[in-house]
Structures are given as C-alpha cells and as structure tokens.
Scaffold this active site. Structure first.
Site, PDB file in Angstrom:
ATOM      1  N   ASN A 212     124.300 123.194 102.926  1.00  0.00           N
ATOM      2  CA  ASN A 212     125.600 122.767 103.455  1.00  0.00           C
ATOM      3  C   ASN A 212     126.079 123.824 104.444  1.00  0.00           C
ATOM      4  O   ASN A 212     125.396 124.822 104.675  1.00  0.00           O
ATOM      5  CB  ASN A 212     126.599 122.530 102.319  1.00  0.00           C
ATOM      6  N   ASP A 280     125.305 120.173  94.581  1.00  0.00           N
ATOM      7  CA  ASP A 280     125.467 119.447  93.326  1.00  0.00           C
ATOM      8  C   ASP A 280     124.124 118.972  92.769  1.00  0.00           C
ATOM      9  O   ASP A 280     123.990 118.730  91.585  1.00  0.00           O
ATOM     10  CB  ASP A 280     126.401 118.250  93.526  1.00  0.00           C
ATOM     11  N   ASP A 308     126.586 123.190  86.543  1.00  0.00           N
ATOM     12  CA  ASP A 308     127.887 123.530  87.136  1.00  0.00           C
ATOM     13  C   ASP A 308     128.237 124.956  86.696  1.00  0.00           C
ATOM     14  O   ASP A 308     128.559 125.203  85.531  1.00  0.00           O
ATOM     15  CB  ASP A 308     128.948 122.519  86.691  1.00  0.00           C
ATOM     16  N   ILE A 309     128.152 125.873  87.640  1.00  0.00           N
ATOM     17  CA  ILE A 309     128.329 127.300  87.312  1.00  0.00           C
ATOM     18  C   ILE A 309     129.756 127.571  86.854  1.00  0.00           C
ATOM     19  O   ILE A 309     129.993 128.204  85.817  1.00  0.00           O
ATOM     20  CB  ILE A 309     127.968 128.166  88.546  1.00  0.00           C
ATOM     21  N   LYS A 345     136.979 121.279  84.936  1.00  0.00           N
ATOM     22  CA  LYS A 345     136.088 122.442  84.852  1.00  0.00           C
ATOM     23  C   LYS A 345     136.679 123.560  84.003  1.00  0.00           C
ATOM     24  O   LYS A 345     136.099 124.636  83.887  1.00  0.00           O
ATOM     25  CB  LYS A 345     135.776 122.953  86.261  1.00  0.00           C
TER      26      LYS A 345
END
Ligand code: PMT
Length: 404
Positions: A212, A280, A308-309, A345
């Site tokens: 990205n 992702d 997902d960190i 999250k």
C-alpha cells in the site's frame, strides 16, 4: 523544565508577532526569563513597549545604540541566554541566518551566539514551499537549528496552506522538550513504547508483492517524538524509504506476520502505537517460483487473513500494555468507523485519519486527524506529521502522568 531558563526571543517582521505577547506571558508563568530583540520589521506588528512591559526587561532594537553596547553588548546579549528563540521566523531572517548576514541587532546576535537556536517559521505558503526557503531550512537543520512548526491553515494573507506559526502551547512544548532532552530526561523516561510504522509487503511470488502507499512518515515521527520525551522506543518498521530515527531501536520487517512476531517479541511495553498500514491479507498461494505469464491465463491469487497486530496486543490480560493506541484509516464516516474500530480492536485511543483520495495522508507530509478516546473526540487542525506525532506524544505523557 522552563524554570529559571533564560530565553532570548527575537521577534522578526511577520503578522504572527501578534502572538508573541501571549508567548512571553506563558513562558514567564513557567518561570522562564525572557529578553526580547525586536527587528525593524517586527516593530511594525508589536511595540517595544509591549514586549518590555511583558518581559520585565528592556526590549533591544538597535545594533549601534551606544547605551546598549555599554550596558549589554550584542555579544553578551547572545551569550547570556540558554536558548535563542526566533518567533516569528520570517523567510528573510532564515535566509540571513543561512548566509551569516549580520546587518542588524537580531542577525548579529544570531551570528555571535554560542547557544542553541530554535526558530518558529511563519510566512505565506508560497514563500514557505519555495525551493529557496526549503533549502535554507535544510541548511539550518544541518546546523542543529531546532524548528517548531509551521502548521497548515488559514494564513493572514488570505491564502490557505502551510506557513502558520506554531501555536504558543506548541512552542512551549518544543522548548520544554529541548530542555528535557538536554537534561537527559523527559516525562516518558523509564517507559517503554512499541511503535509500528509503514506498509507491509505480502509476497505473491519471489519478485512480486501486494503493498500500500504508506511511507512510514507518520509512524517514524511518532517514534521520534516519544524518544524525545525520554521513552525507550522500539520501532517495528515495514519497508520504507524513511531514515532510521535517532535514539530508537528499530526492527525492519517485510510482512504482517513478521511484524506481528517482532511486536510480540518486543513486549513488555507500557505504551503501544500501531501506525503501520498492515496488509489485511497475505497471498496464501504465494510460491517459491516466479509465476509464469501464460497467454490467455490469468493467475488467481488466494488470499488469507493476516493476524491483527493491534487487536492482539490490546487483548485483555496481565501483560497488556497500559495504553494501546491504533490509527484508523477511513475514507467515509470517519469518526463513526473509528469509534467502531476502537471498540472492536479493544484499543484505548484511536487516531482517525481521512485517507480518501486527495487527502494526501498516505505518503504526504501532513495529516488531519481526530483523537478518539473513551472521553470523546478531539479534532486537530491539519498538521505536519511531525506535529501530529508531537501532540500525540504530549497526550501520552499527560496520560502517563495521571495514570502510571
Ligand atoms: O505512513 P504514512 O505515509 O505516513 O501514512 C500514515 C498512515 C495513513 C498510514 C497512518 O496515519 C495510518 O492511518 N495508519 C493506519 C493504517 C491502517 O492500516 O488503518 P486500518 O484502519 O486499516 O487499521 C486500523 C488499525 O489496526 C491500525 O492501527 C493498524 O496499524 C492496525 N492493524 C490493521 C491490520 C492488521 N492486520 N494489523 C493491525 O495492527
């Protein structure tokens, strides 16, 4: 930190000089002594009487005043300070500093000093972005001149953009940081911070990858700002062109899985900030050989979800860091989506930034963000990423002071 510090404040000729009386007041409230030099241009915006009254000292203006030279020569004036602050710093005074020109009291004091110098630039956006000013800025930085601001917004000339002098609290914070750093300490001394930054690259095959547009500018700036406040910082960085920040332990990774592993291995930490734009998905079908182009056949990529960190680090448990902060990159319903992400999250704060096309958040130098916490939403003006990082680091320091 500002108690008993002696600040020689050079006020040059820009409209932002009208902020200087408030700056002097706030510095003196914190115990600093302020002595002013007012340039001819500066005196068009603020009077020597105002500066003298607020600083409680004479306001110096004239290089050739025999009385001043007898009472306080320009050499003494420049040496009897702990720091020289130029606010506002115009394009003109920056250029003169670069050239070593000394044609008035302000520039002579700047040339004669053996003390650190900080500038708070202020000018029209075109003047600020002009290659001459930007090149002068770089030269001044290489000479260890500290720079605070400018920020973006409405300018007095009616145009909009970068060039507004940093606000008084930001200048005070920058001075405080400077003195803390020179004393080898800061409000985050003794605290460990873990920061993620940049993109991740997810291999498709040995030569291709999914990526990205994240440059790492924002995450790296956060790591620097925390280190400047004394934190012991580990920066886990995806592939970026950003230089490794000074005073920070850096671990370079490529993929989301590697970033996850580096993060968990770098714990414990009291503070976590996930600024990385983690992919992702990874390419489950990635192979060891380069995919061959075969005419008429388009390869199908099978994707698998990455860990997902942020959510993993924010999981409740005895080793959970005390403050876990995420970033939310959104293109629509910014605040609402950021609030949902914060809850999903389980992070304490989330910094929401609009990354829709044209925002320039990915890869650019500025960011417009909203700090979303359990207490509400704080919207910040468009700031350089460095200034966003410094504000965030200040909020973290305040949290640490209250809670840890
Ligand atoms: O790098 P720059 O060019 O300076 O640009 C900065 C930035 C725009 C990348 C940065 O400010 C930013 O918004 N970072 C978060 C980007 C992102 O991935 O946002 P998200 O909304 O998809 O993810 C939310 C949060 O979860 C983020 O804190 C992200 O780091 C984290 N995350 C996401 C996925 C994943 N697998 N693991 C994560 O930790």
């Amino acid at each position: 930190m500002l108690e008993n510090r002696r600040i020689l404040l050079i006020v040059a000729g820009g409209i932002a000089a009208v902020k200087v009386p408030d700056l002097i007041r706030r510095l003196r409230e914190r115990g600093a002594s302020v002595r002013c030099i007012l340039t001819k241009g500066g005196s068009q915006f603020v009077t020597p009487l105002t500066l003298a009254a607020l600083s409680g000292d004479k306001c110096y203006q004239d290089l050739f005043s025999l009385t001043d030279e007898a009472e306080m020569g320009h050499i003494r004036l420049s040496r009897e300070a702990d720091i020289i602050l130029v606010a506002p710093a115009t394009a003109d005074i920056m250029a003169k500093m670069v050239m070593g020109q000394a044609d008035d009291l302000a520039t002579t004091a700047l040339l004669a000093t053996d003390k650190p110098v900080m500038i708070a630039p202020s000018m029209n956006v075109m003047m600020w972005t002009h290659p001459a000013t930007q090149s002068n800025l770089q030269i001044l930085k290489t000479r260890e001149v500290r720079v605070v601001g400018p920020s973006a917004g409405d300018l007095a000339c009616g145009e909009v953009g970068n060039g507004r002098m940093a606000e008084v609290p930001e200048i005070i914070a920058a001075l405080t940081r400077f003195f803390q750093k020179s004393a080898g300490q800061g409000p985050l001394t003794g605290f460990r911070a873990l920061v993620t930054s940049g993109p991740t690259h997810e291999p498709i095959d040995p030569v291709r990858y999914i990526a990205n547009r994240s440059s790492g500018k924002q995450g790296h700036a956060v790591a620097t700002a925390l280190a400047e406040l004394g934190a012991s910082v580990t920066l886990i960085a995806g592939p970026t062109n950003e230089p490794d920040p000074d005073g920070v332990k850096i671990i370079h990774v490529e993929t989301a899985k590697q970033m996850m592993k580096a993060c968990t291995e770098s714990l414990p930490a009291e503070i976590v900030i996930c600024a990385a734009a983690v992919a992702d998905w990874n390419v489950e079908s990635a192979g060891g050989q380069k995919i061959k182009k075969e005419s008429g056949k388009t390869p199908a990529l099978k994707l698998a979800e990455n860990p997902d960190i942020l959510a993993t680090l924010a999981q409740p448990g005895p080793s959970r860091p005390s403050l876990v902060i995420g970033f939310a990159a959104e293109t629509e319903n910014l605040i609402e989506n950021a609030q949902l992400k914060r809850a999903k999250k389980n992070c304490d704060w989330i910094v929401a930034n609009d990354v829709s096309p044209g925002s320039g958040a990915f890869g650019g130098d500025n960011n417009t963000v909203h700090l979303v916490t359990a207490d509400g939403v704080e919207s910040w003006p468009t700031l350089q990423k460095r200034a966003v990082a410094e504000r965030l680091a200040e909020r973290i320091s305040a949290f640490v002071e209250r809670n840890l």
